[in-house]
Design a protein around this motif. Structure first.
Motif, PDB file in Angstrom:
ATOM      1  N   ALA A 121      46.398  21.817  14.699  1.00 44.97           N
ATOM      2  CA  ALA A 121      47.045  20.813  15.546  1.00 44.97           C
ATOM      3  C   ALA A 121      48.288  20.247  14.848  1.00 44.97           C
ATOM      4  N   VAL A 122      48.183  20.056  13.531  1.00 47.48           N
ATOM      5  CA  VAL A 122      49.325  19.548  12.755  1.00 47.48           C
ATOM      6  C   VAL A 122      50.484  20.536  12.853  1.00 47.48           C
ATOM      7  N   LYS A 123      50.164  21.835  12.621  1.00 48.54           N
ATOM      8  CA  LYS A 123      51.171  22.896  12.690  1.00 48.54           C
ATOM      9  C   LYS A 123      51.877  22.889  14.040  1.00 48.54           C
TER      10      LYS A 123
ATOM     11  N   ARG B 168      51.972  20.532  16.384  1.00 49.94           N
ATOM     12  CA  ARG B 168      52.734  19.304  16.693  1.00 49.94           C
ATOM     13  C   ARG B 168      54.045  19.251  15.922  1.00 49.94           C
ATOM     14  N   LEU B 169      53.989  19.668  14.653  1.00 53.87           N
ATOM     15  CA  LEU B 169      55.213  19.670  13.842  1.00 53.87           C
ATOM     16  C   LEU B 169      56.249  20.605  14.441  1.00 53.87           C
ATOM     17  N   PHE B 170      55.765  21.771  14.861  1.00 63.55           N
ATOM     18  CA  PHE B 170      56.685  22.756  15.437  1.00 63.55           C
ATOM     19  C   PHE B 170      57.311  22.216  16.722  1.00 63.55           C
ATOM     20  N   LYS B 171      56.497  21.644  17.591  1.00 61.56           N
ATOM     21  CA  LYS B 171      57.020  21.121  18.857  1.00 61.56           C
ATOM     22  C   LYS B 171      58.016  19.997  18.619  1.00 61.56           C
ATOM     23  N   ALA B 172      57.680  19.121  17.679  1.00 59.92           N
ATOM     24  CA  ALA B 172      58.577  17.993  17.383  1.00 59.92           C
ATOM     25  C   ALA B 172      59.901  18.502  16.819  1.00 59.92           C
ATOM     26  N   ARG B 173      59.816  19.473  15.896  1.00 61.14           N
ATOM     27  CA  ARG B 173      61.046  20.003  15.298  1.00 61.14           C
ATOM     28  C   ARG B 173      61.897  20.729  16.331  1.00 61.14           C
ATOM     29  N   LYS B 174      61.226  21.512  17.141  1.00 55.69           N
ATOM     30  CA  LYS B 174      61.958  22.291  18.150  1.00 55.69           C
ATOM     31  C   LYS B 174      62.717  21.332  19.078  1.00 55.69           C
ATOM     32  N   ALA B 175      62.019  20.271  19.508  1.00 54.38           N
ATOM     33  CA  ALA B 175      62.637  19.301  20.415  1.00 54.38           C
ATOM     34  C   ALA B 175      63.795  18.576  19.716  1.00 54.38           C
ATOM     35  N   LEU B 176      63.593  18.207  18.448  1.00 53.30           N
ATOM     36  CA  LEU B 176      64.641  17.494  17.706  1.00 53.30           C
ATOM     37  C   LEU B 176      65.873  18.391  17.507  1.00 53.30           C
ATOM     38  N   VAL B 177      65.611  19.611  17.086  1.00 52.72           N
ATOM     39  CA  VAL B 177      66.706  20.544  16.823  1.00 52.72           C
ATOM     40  C   VAL B 177      67.514  20.799  18.098  1.00 52.72           C
ATOM     41  N   LYS B 178      66.814  20.898  19.226  1.00 52.91           N
ATOM     42  CA  LYS B 178      67.480  21.146  20.501  1.00 52.91           C
ATOM     43  C   LYS B 178      68.415  19.975  20.840  1.00 52.91           C
TER      44      LYS B 178
ATOM     45  N   CYS C 221      59.723  35.123  19.859  1.00 48.61           N
ATOM     46  CA  CYS C 221      60.587  34.287  19.004  1.00 48.61           C
ATOM     47  C   CYS C 221      59.976  32.902  18.832  1.00 48.61           C
ATOM     48  N   ASP C 222      59.309  32.407  19.853  1.00 44.47           N
ATOM     49  CA  ASP C 222      58.681  31.088  19.755  1.00 44.47           C
ATOM     50  C   ASP C 222      57.613  31.091  18.645  1.00 44.47           C
ATOM     51  N   GLU C 223      56.851  32.178  18.580  1.00 39.57           N
ATOM     52  CA  GLU C 223      55.810  32.292  17.536  1.00 39.57           C
ATOM     53  C   GLU C 223      56.436  32.423  16.141  1.00 39.57           C
ATOM     54  N   TYR C 224      57.539  33.182  16.078  1.00 46.31           N
ATOM     55  CA  TYR C 224      58.229  33.297  14.781  1.00 46.31           C
ATOM     56  C   TYR C 224      58.791  31.938  14.348  1.00 46.31           C
ATOM     57  N   GLN C 225      59.287  31.188  15.339  1.00 52.09           N
ATOM     58  CA  GLN C 225      59.861  29.876  14.988  1.00 52.09           C
ATOM     59  C   GLN C 225      58.774  28.895  14.526  1.00 52.09           C
ATOM     60  N   GLU C 226      57.577  29.068  15.068  1.00 50.31           N
ATOM     61  CA  GLU C 226      56.470  28.235  14.568  1.00 50.31           C
ATOM     62  C   GLU C 226      56.202  28.586  13.098  1.00 50.31           C
ATOM     63  N   GLN C 227      56.354  29.874  12.793  1.00 50.69           N
ATOM     64  CA  GLN C 227      56.194  30.304  11.383  1.00 50.69           C
ATOM     65  C   GLN C 227      57.326  29.775  10.504  1.00 50.69           C
ATOM     66  N   VAL C 228      58.535  29.668  11.091  1.00 47.13           N
ATOM     67  CA  VAL C 228      59.662  29.098  10.339  1.00 47.13           C
ATOM     68  C   VAL C 228      59.309  27.673   9.932  1.00 47.13           C
ATOM     69  N   SER C 229      58.743  26.944  10.870  1.00 44.72           N
ATOM     70  CA  SER C 229      58.342  25.556  10.628  1.00 44.72           C
ATOM     71  C   SER C 229      57.329  25.486   9.470  1.00 44.72           C
ATOM     72  N   GLN C 230      56.379  26.425   9.463  1.00 37.82           N
ATOM     73  CA  GLN C 230      55.381  26.459   8.377  1.00 37.82           C
ATOM     74  C   GLN C 230      56.023  26.907   7.058  1.00 37.82           C
ATOM     75  N   TYR C 231      56.967  27.854   7.184  1.00 34.38           N
ATOM     76  CA  TYR C 231      57.615  28.386   5.976  1.00 34.38           C
ATOM     77  C   TYR C 231      58.365  27.283   5.221  1.00 34.38           C
ATOM     78  N   ILE C 232      59.134  26.455   5.964  1.00 36.81           N
ATOM     79  CA  ILE C 232      59.925  25.412   5.262  1.00 36.81           C
ATOM     80  C   ILE C 232      59.011  24.341   4.654  1.00 36.81           C
ATOM     81  N   ASP C 233      57.766  24.280   5.137  1.00 35.90           N
ATOM     82  CA  ASP C 233      56.808  23.325   4.558  1.00 35.90           C
ATOM     83  C   ASP C 233      56.003  23.952   3.426  1.00 35.90           C
ATOM     84  N   GLY C 234      56.278  25.210   3.125  1.00 31.89           N
ATOM     85  CA  GLY C 234      55.536  25.907   2.074  1.00 31.89           C
ATOM     86  C   GLY C 234      54.098  26.192   2.481  1.00 31.89           C
ATOM     87  N   GLU C 235      53.879  26.337   3.789  1.00 34.91           N
ATOM     88  CA  GLU C 235      52.509  26.520   4.284  1.00 34.91           C
ATOM     89  C   GLU C 235      52.300  27.920   4.884  1.00 34.91           C
TER      90      GLU C 235
END
Lengths: 120, 172
Positions: free
Chosen positions: B148-150, B152-162, A3-17
């Motif tokens: 690295a951007v990907k 860092r963005l994910f970690k920052a968002r995850k922490a913020l959302v939490k 799920c952590d890996e999928y959520q990283e993809q969610v982050s990329q998805y909302i950025d259109g990446e």
């Protein structure tokens, strides 16, 4: 994938990446995972709150200072109106003949030659 | 761009007028100090003016200016920190005291939480969310890879959302 890996993809998805293929796989996972769906909803809400802040910031800036556009149109308009009033004033003045009278008087007062006599 | 490179003062004035608010916002949100952010803005534009010849035709002016701003900010942070290290596994620089968020609107709480992120996490959020830069451009600004951007963005968002979960829950 976790799920952590999928959520990283969610982050990329909302950025259109995220590519189409990966997006398809992600959405298949989202359809069956409440935790990842919640992450998607929360990240979108986070973005929406940031955009609200930017909107408020822009509104404050607009209220704090006159816009360049307004200034750009106002200044030439004021100049144009001033020129128009001046022109109308002079026209009005000279049409009554007072202009020449005043010029004559001023010339005499300052000891300068009066207007040349009309040869006709 | 041609006028800028030719040293046209009016063109540089236009550049300053157009980008100053965004450069200031980036510096302010990274530093959380208005006076210091003003100093950084001045330094950024002074450096930009002297380095204008290095600007590539294909570069985004904003990305170039924010790269200079970032270097100035990190230069300042390095000077002001005894250990000089801004990277850590933990994304938070400091905890937000509970009384700082009580009674505030969610928008203000979000702002406050972003301000508590470590600068290297905060900057990717700022560049992505406020400047809407693509990952490749963010990578150029921060001098790192897109991966690295990907991450860092994910970690920052995850922490913020939490951290923001209780506040988002209230609204929905």
């Amino acid at each position: 994938m976790t799920c952590d890996e999928y959520q990283e993809q969610v982050s990329q998805y909302i950025d259109g990446e995220l590519g189409d293929k990966d997006s398809g796989i992600l959405f298949k996972h989202l359809s069956s995972c409440a935790e990842c769906r919640l992450f998607l909803r929360s990240t979108l809400e986070l973005r929406s709150k940031i955009h609200d802040e930017m909107l408020m910031e822009a509104q404050n800036q607009l209220q704090a200072q006159p816009s360049r556009l307004t200034t750009a149109f106002t200044l030439p308009l004021v100049a144009l109106l001033a020129a128009l009033f001046l022109f109308l004033g002079i026209t009005q003045f000279s049409s009554t003949g007072q202009y020449y009278q005043i010029s004559d008087r001023t010339s005499v007062e300052f000891g300068q030659p009066a207007l040349p006599p009309n040869p006709f | 761009m041609i006028r800028l490179k030719a040293g046209d003062a009016e063109a540089f004035g236009e550049l300053y007028f157009r980008y100053r608010p965004r450069v200031y916002r980036f510096a302010l949100k990274l530093l959380r100090d208005a006076d210091l952010a003003e100093d950084i803005v001045q330094e950024t534009f002074l450096k930009a003016r002297s380095a204008i010849q290095n600007l590539l035709q294909s570069s985004s002016l904003l990305a170039w200016l924010l790269t200079i701003t970032r270097n100035e900010v990190y230069g300042h942070l390095r000077k002001s920190r005894s250990n000089g290290d801004v990277s850590d596994e933990d994304v938070w620089e400091s905890e937000t005291p509970i009384d700082e968020v009580v009674g505030k609107e969610t928008v203000e709480i979000v702002q406050s939480m972003i301000a508590q992120l470590k600068p290297d996490y905060r900057e990717v959020i700022l560049l992505r969310e406020y400047e809407q830069m693509p990952y490749a451009e963010i990578a150029r600004v921060i001098g790192d890879t897109e991966s690295a951007v990907k991450a860092r963005l994910f970690k920052a968002r995850k922490a913020l959302v939490k951290k923001l979960k209780p506040y988002f829950g209230e609204q929905s």
